[in-house]
Design a protein around this motif. Sequence first.
Motif, PDB file in Angstrom:
ATOM      1  N   ASP A 138      41.726  38.721  45.353  1.00 14.69           N
ATOM      2  CA  ASP A 138      41.957  39.804  46.311  1.00 14.69           C
ATOM      3  C   ASP A 138      41.973  41.141  45.573  1.00 14.69           C
ATOM      4  OD1 ASP A 138      42.620  41.353  48.503  1.00 14.69           O
ATOM      5  OD2 ASP A 138      44.679  40.633  48.643  1.00 14.69           O
ATOM      6  N   ARG A 139      40.824  41.794  45.501  1.00 13.67           N
ATOM      7  CA  ARG A 139      40.698  43.008  44.689  1.00 13.67           C
ATOM      8  C   ARG A 139      41.322  44.227  45.346  1.00 13.67           C
ATOM      9  NH1 ARG A 139      36.317  46.254  46.101  1.00 13.67           N
ATOM     10  NH2 ARG A 139      35.033  45.336  47.737  1.00 13.67           N
ATOM     11  N   ARG A 140      41.594  44.130  46.638  1.00 15.78           N
ATOM     12  CA  ARG A 140      42.134  45.271  47.394  1.00 15.78           C
ATOM     13  C   ARG A 140      41.305  46.508  47.121  1.00 15.78           C
ATOM     14  NH1 ARG A 140      48.484  44.216  47.948  1.00 15.78           N
ATOM     15  NH2 ARG A 140      48.260  42.259  49.076  1.00 15.78           N
ATOM     16  N   ARG A 141      41.896  47.554  46.593  1.00 13.11           N
ATOM     17  CA  ARG A 141      41.151  48.800  46.379  1.00 13.11           C
ATOM     18  C   ARG A 141      40.522  48.877  44.988  1.00 13.11           C
ATOM     19  NH1 ARG A 141      45.674  49.397  48.976  1.00 13.11           N
ATOM     20  NH2 ARG A 141      46.848  50.037  47.149  1.00 13.11           N
ATOM     21  N   GLN A 142      40.542  47.788  44.245  1.00 15.89           N
ATOM     22  CA  GLN A 142      39.954  47.761  42.912  1.00 15.89           C
ATOM     23  C   GLN A 142      38.456  47.420  43.002  1.00 15.89           C
ATOM     24  OE1 GLN A 142      41.921  48.697  40.199  1.00 15.89           O
ATOM     25  NE2 GLN A 142      43.119  49.197  42.017  1.00 15.89           N
ATOM     26  N   PRO A 143      37.671  47.825  42.019  1.00 16.08           N
ATOM     27  CA  PRO A 143      36.241  47.516  42.084  1.00 16.08           C
ATOM     28  C   PRO A 143      35.912  46.044  41.868  1.00 16.08           C
ATOM     29  CG  PRO A 143      36.757  48.719  40.065  1.00 16.08           C
ATOM     30  CD  PRO A 143      38.013  48.698  40.904  1.00 16.08           C
ATOM     31  N   HIS A 144      36.821  45.299  41.199  1.00 17.54           N
ATOM     32  CA  HIS A 144      36.557  43.892  40.886  1.00 17.54           C
ATOM     33  C   HIS A 144      37.824  43.056  41.033  1.00 17.54           C
ATOM     34  CE1 HIS A 144      32.692  44.894  39.052  1.00 17.54           C
ATOM     35  NE2 HIS A 144      33.321  45.921  38.487  1.00 17.54           N
ATOM     36  N   CYS A 145      37.638  41.779  41.312  1.00 18.82           N
ATOM     37  CA  CYS A 145      38.712  40.811  41.130  1.00 18.82           C
ATOM     38  C   CYS A 145      38.812  40.565  39.627  1.00 18.82           C
ATOM     39  CB  CYS A 145      38.394  39.512  41.860  1.00 18.82           C
ATOM     40  SG  CYS A 145      38.493  39.627  43.655  1.00 18.82           S
ATOM     41  N   THR A 146      40.039  40.345  39.145  1.00 17.57           N
ATOM     42  CA  THR A 146      40.237  40.261  37.700  1.00 17.57           C
ATOM     43  C   THR A 146      41.267  39.200  37.309  1.00 17.57           C
ATOM     44  OG1 THR A 146      41.933  41.988  37.805  1.00 17.57           O
ATOM     45  CG2 THR A 146      39.672  42.709  37.310  1.00 17.57           C
ATOM     46  N   TYR A 147      41.232  38.847  36.033  1.00 17.77           N
ATOM     47  CA  TYR A 147      42.270  38.059  35.370  1.00 17.77           C
ATOM     48  C   TYR A 147      42.259  38.466  33.909  1.00 17.77           C
ATOM     49  CZ  TYR A 147      38.507  34.948  33.734  1.00 17.77           C
ATOM     50  OH  TYR A 147      37.376  34.431  33.134  1.00 17.77           O
ATOM     51  N   GLN A 148      43.256  38.023  33.144  1.00 22.37           N
ATOM     52  CA  GLN A 148      43.325  38.368  31.721  1.00 22.37           C
ATOM     53  C   GLN A 148      43.459  37.118  30.871  1.00 22.37           C
ATOM     54  OE1 GLN A 148      46.748  40.979  31.990  1.00 22.37           O
ATOM     55  NE2 GLN A 148      45.503  42.780  31.561  1.00 22.37           N
ATOM     56  N   SER A 149      42.959  37.222  29.663  1.00 19.19           N
ATOM     57  CA  SER A 149      43.221  36.197  28.656  1.00 19.19           C
ATOM     58  C   SER A 149      43.889  36.884  27.472  1.00 19.19           C
ATOM     59  CB  SER A 149      41.937  35.487  28.231  1.00 19.19           C
ATOM     60  OG  SER A 149      41.001  36.400  27.708  1.00 19.19           O
ATOM     61  N   VAL A 150      44.773  36.133  26.825  1.00 22.64           N
ATOM     62  CA  VAL A 150      45.536  36.651  25.693  1.00 22.64           C
ATOM     63  C   VAL A 150      45.474  35.612  24.579  1.00 22.64           C
ATOM     64  CG1 VAL A 150      47.825  37.378  24.882  1.00 22.64           C
ATOM     65  CG2 VAL A 150      47.101  37.901  27.230  1.00 22.64           C
ATOM     66  N   LEU A 151      45.262  36.077  23.373  1.00 25.35           N
ATOM     67  CA  LEU A 151      45.316  35.204  22.215  1.00 25.35           C
ATOM     68  C   LEU A 151      46.551  35.568  21.405  1.00 25.35           C
ATOM     69  CD1 LEU A 151      43.947  32.978  20.539  1.00 25.35           C
ATOM     70  CD2 LEU A 151      42.830  34.825  19.249  1.00 25.35           C
ATOM     71  N   LEU A 152      47.401  34.591  21.195  1.00 28.43           N
ATOM     72  CA  LEU A 152      48.578  34.760  20.350  1.00 28.43           C
ATOM     73  C   LEU A 152      48.260  34.155  18.987  1.00 28.43           C
ATOM     74  CD1 LEU A 152      51.423  33.621  22.783  1.00 28.43           C
ATOM     75  CD2 LEU A 152      50.516  35.933  22.438  1.00 28.43           C
ATOM     76  N   ASP A 153      48.475  34.942  17.938  1.00 25.08           N
ATOM     77  CA  ASP A 153      48.262  34.465  16.575  1.00 25.08           C
ATOM     78  C   ASP A 153      49.148  35.315  15.671  1.00 25.08           C
ATOM     79  OD1 ASP A 153      47.429  33.338  14.244  1.00 25.08           O
ATOM     80  OD2 ASP A 153      45.317  33.877  14.466  1.00 25.08           O
TER      81      ASP A 153
END
Length: 170
Positions: A138-153
Amino acid sequence: MSTSLLLIADTHLPVRARALPAEVWEAVDRADVVIHAGDWVSVDALDELAARARRLIGVHGNNDGPQLRERLPEVARVELDGVRIAVVHETGDRKNREKRCDERFPDTDLLVFGHSHIPWDTVAPSGMRLLNPGSPTDRRRQPHCTYQSVLLDQGIADVTLHRLPRAQQR
């Protein structure tokens, strides 16, 4: 050894979409830990993600009913690879967010939140990283639907915002 995280929030299933996009499911399969920052909407979404993720950490959001609130906390805390992580759905208005979150979440290295559907990546005065993955459905007023990835090291080594192709968006 590193740990890969997948951050999602505000899936609103099946209200905003019938299912998570295929790219997100592929990311679930690759991640060591999936973190969902609330607004699942259906228990089925929680059950499906819990069955597929290697490890799932989640909280309830303002659109989650009694069944989800019984199963999920308002705030989740975990330490992974020495990184102290807190997860919450709402952090309030963007103005002074970093200062307010510093006060609310002391002794936290990474705060994951949702609610706004707006991707966010900032650092609070204490050094705490604040991340909002936006929404994959649900992008609402954003240009794209998104998610994030994180690398812990040995700390937060990498954060990537993923923009879903329009074809995978509702």
